[in-house]
Every structure is written in C-alpha cells, then in structure tokens.
Design an enzyme around this catalytic site. Structure first.
Site, PDB file in Angstrom:
ATOM      1  N   ASP A 138      24.846  -4.865  -1.708  1.00 49.46           N
ATOM      2  CA  ASP A 138      23.583  -5.158  -1.031  1.00 49.46           C
ATOM      3  C   ASP A 138      22.703  -6.079  -1.880  1.00 49.46           C
ATOM      4  O   ASP A 138      21.971  -6.916  -1.337  1.00 49.46           O
ATOM      5  CB  ASP A 138      22.828  -3.859  -0.730  1.00 49.46           C
ATOM      6  CG  ASP A 138      23.612  -2.949   0.198  1.00 49.46           C
ATOM      7  OD1 ASP A 138      24.043  -3.444   1.252  1.00 49.46           O
ATOM      8  OD2 ASP A 138      23.810  -1.772  -0.135  1.00 49.46           O
ATOM      9  N   HIS A 164      25.408   3.149  -6.137  1.00 48.52           N
ATOM     10  CA  HIS A 164      25.851   3.351  -4.753  1.00 48.52           C
ATOM     11  C   HIS A 164      26.166   4.819  -4.537  1.00 48.52           C
ATOM     12  O   HIS A 164      26.690   5.498  -5.436  1.00 48.52           O
ATOM     13  CB  HIS A 164      27.102   2.506  -4.460  1.00 48.52           C
ATOM     14  CG  HIS A 164      27.404   2.373  -3.004  1.00 48.52           C
ATOM     15  ND1 HIS A 164      28.088   3.335  -2.293  1.00 48.52           N
ATOM     16  CD2 HIS A 164      27.109   1.379  -2.111  1.00 48.52           C
ATOM     17  CE1 HIS A 164      28.209   2.943  -1.034  1.00 48.52           C
ATOM     18  NE2 HIS A 164      27.623   1.769  -0.888  1.00 48.52           N
TER      19      HIS A 164
END
Length: 435
Positions: free
Chosen positions: A368, A310
């Site tokens: 995600d 991330h």
C-alpha cells in the site's frame, strides 16, 4: 475438496458426551477441524469473532503464508507472475485455473475487449449522482445496476452464464472506474478503444480529453499493470468474503460484486494506500519527519506509520518487494527531489529501513505504501485509489464467486451468534412502567 487425514475428539466435561471431529488437511497451510457435527452431537457452536481461526470455505485459488512472505495465485509465485505475466493473463489464470495457451489468451482478450463498452443508457445513470459524488459511491451503484442490463448472465447455476458475467465485469470495470472519475471532474466520458491493451485503455479513459491526442506513458502503463496484478486476489479477506456471503443467497453476480466494492470502501480494508499518502502529506506539511518517527515508536501515542507492516505478512510483504523497484523507477523519472511529498516518502523509507525499532517488529513498507506513491506520481487523485483497487480485485471476486458455485459443499451463509441479551421478559403496559 479437502482430504480428511485424522480426527480429534472433543469431550464435554459436564455431561461426558463426546464427538469425533474430522481434520482436513489442504495442500499447504494449517489443518482445519470440521465442526459441522458439533452442534448436533453436543449442542455447541464455536465462537470466533472476525473468523480469525475459522476457514469459511475450501479454495484452490490463492495461497498465503504470512510468516514466510508467500503469495501464490493458483500455485504460481507472485514474483514470477509480476515479472513475466500481465494483468489480463493473470485474470485468465485466476478465473480458469491454468495459464492460457496463446490461442486461449487471444480468445479471452478478444472477449474482454468486445465487452468493454457500457450500455448507452448508463450514461444517464451516472448523471443521477451529485456532481461531487465520491467515485466509489458511483461505482457501487453502477455495478449493481448492471443486472438490469444483463439478465442473460445472472443465472448462478449456469456455468456459461457465470463466465459470461465474469468477462463482462472484468471488461466493464475500467470503463465504469474511468467514467466515475470523469463524472466527478465534469469532463466528457471517453470510450474504450479495442486496439489498446487493458491497462492502456484505462489510462486513456482516465486522462484523455476530446481536444487532444493521448498516448499512455509506457512506464505508467507498466506500473499500473503491476499494481493490478499484485491486487488481483488475496484469499478470504473482508470484501472477498462479502462477495461469497452475498452470492450464497443466489443473488446475481453484479449485486455480489457491488457488495464487495462496498466492503472494500471501508478505510480498514481498501483505503490503506490513501491513508499512507495522507500521512505523507501531513508529515511534509509539518516539515518535521523525525517527530513522526518518534511518535510511531511511542507506545503511549496512538499514531502509527501508515503503509508499514501488514496484518497478514509477519516478515515482509512479498508484493512490496516487487513493486519497490518500479516505484523508484517512476520517482527517478519525475525527479522526486523537486516534489516534497515524494522526497518525504523516500526519506521515511530510508529511516525505517535502518531503525532497529522497526526492523525488530518487521515494520517494513508494504504494498500500500508503494502503490499509493505510484498512483500519486501518475497524477491519479486520492479519491480514485480504492476505485483502482476494486478494478484490480474484480477478477479475484469473480473467481471466488464462481468457485463457490462449483463447490458441492457450498451453502447459504448463516453465521451463528452467542446471545448475551436479556432473558425472557413479559410486556408491561405504559402506565405500569416506572419513571
């Protein structure tokens, strides 16, 4: 308001001029140098493409520490909210700054349910789109058009009108999202029902048909509510900054949120979970999982494992740690062993968790990755992934938009630039220009 704790002095080595700049220190996080007097004192602007080192505002809504894997809404750890709260209560927290009392929550929930319907004239608005229009395109248009139906909640300087607009948007977004999907499939619109809770209502509007009764699966409801909580806000990201910048011109809230949805639509922002599923589909079709793992480790190959690592979280995405359990519960229920895509997802998760290359680089599955798997397992099509993200993030956008108007230091956004074009040139008539 941030507090000035100390100052730093900036000296121009060429002219000898200097300026003393205040340093503001927030509750947590990095101190910020206040450069507003820099241009007047020395004639300089700061240069920071992408605003990677610039605080565009002060905010009391969300705190992130990417190195430590911390995410807090209004001071509350996301882990506690995910375990003990629900999405609508989190909406109240983000919007008003405190967790509601039982009476406050009952009043808030009643208001949201009372505003969940769309004006009947908007049915025709949906009909103006192509039958195969992407649901995000529909959502951008419909949300922007709400200002034509609700001019009574468009005054940015009236707090009651701002909160009414927030209630309306939070309430109507599930209906808009579900109708965008229904229109893309050609099925009849399903109206909201006030006896259902927020997430159940959305699932029913998405999947129910007039010919059959529909009962939302409790595990699906739990999983989706968790996804909504985890995506409700994430500080000054691209779409939130877009809402603030658009709103700073005193544009009505519906226009500002429509702009935020358009920003979120970009694949570099809101499309990460869709990209993760597309990658898993490609890997599954190839049948060679190890090849893709090796490609991800090859520095000369541009391929990357989508849904791993991330930009903000440098250790582990705290939202991923929360959602992983629910993801596995859902896959166990549908027996992922009989679904090649989900089998690939679990195998890839296991390989990456044991591989030193990914461990050393903190390339763990992020939110995600798991949210994409969950939405797929629920039967939600890829075209709706970012729509659901927008649904979840609406309360965060409205909270920041409202906070901006309560901030006495708020100004219309007007970034500066470093001009690198031509110097002054005089116009040359066509006949005098060279070939």
């Amino acid at each position: 308001m941030p507090q000035k704790q100390r100052t730093v002095t900036l000296i121009d080595n060429e002219t000898g001029k200097q300026v003393e700049l205040p340093v503001h220190v927030g509750t947590h996080g990095h101190p910020a140098i206040d450069v507003r007097s820099l241009n007047k004192a020395l004639g300089y602007y700061t240069y920071d493409p992408g605003y990677m080192s610039t605080a565009s505002c002060s905010s009391a809504i969300t705190y992130i520490d990417g190195k430590k894997g911390i995410l807090r809404y209004r001071g509350y750890p996301i882990e506690q909210l995910a375990e003990k709260s629900n999405y609508l209560e989190v909406c109240y927290l983000l919007l008003y700054g405190e967790l509601p009392t039982p009476d406050e929550f009952e009043t808030f929930e009643k208001s949201i349910k009372e505003h969940s319907m769309l004006h009947e004239a908007m049915r025709g608005f949906f009909g103006g789109f192509r039958h195969d229009a992407h649901p995000m395109a529909t959502m951008v248009g419909v949300v922007g058009a709400l200002s034509a139906f609700y001019p009574d909640s468009s005054s940015v300087h009236n707090r009651e009108q701002r909160l009414l607009a927030a209630h309306r948007l939070i309430a109507k977004m599930p209906t808009i999202a579900a109708w965008s999907y229904k229109y893309s499939t050609g099925f009849r619109f399903i109206y909201p029902r006030n006896h259902l809770d927020y997430t159940e209502n959305f699932l029913r509007m998405m999947f129910a048909v007039p010919t059959e009764e529909y009962e939302p699966d409790p595990l699906f409801t739990k999983a989706l509510d968790l996804i909504l909580i985890l995506h409700a806000d994430h500080e000054q990201n691209a779409s939130t900054s877009t809402v603030r910048l658009t709103g700073s011109s005193e544009a009505n809230p519906f226009a500002a949120i429509s702009a935020g949805i358009a920003s979120l639509w970009g694949p570099a922002h809101g499309g990460a979970n869709e990209a993760a599923i597309r990658m898993l589909q490609e890997i599954t079709e190839s049948g060679d999982l190890q090849k893709y793992v090796d490609r991800a480790k090859d520095k000369n190959d541009r391929f990357r494992l989508m849904g791993f690592g991330h930009r903000i979280y440098k250790s582990y995405d705290p939202r991923a740690a929360i959602i992983r359990k629910t993801c596995h519960e859902l896959l166990d229920k549908i027996d992922s062993r009989n679904t090649p895509l989900f089998e690939t997802a679990l195998r890839l998760e296991d390989i990456v968790a044991k591989d030193d290359y990914f461990i050393e680089r903190n390339l763990y599955p992020n939110v995600d990755y798991y949210s994409g798997i969950i939405l797929s397992a629920m039967g939600i099509p890829l075209s709706m992934f970012t729509v659901i993200f927008a649904l979840a993030r609406t309360v965060g956008w409205m909270s920041h938009w409202n906070e901006m108007w309560e901030d006495p230091e708020s100004r219309i956004g007007r970034p500066r630039q470093l001009y690198i074009g031509e110097k002054k040139r005089d116009y040359v008539p066509p006949e005098e220009r060279g070939a």
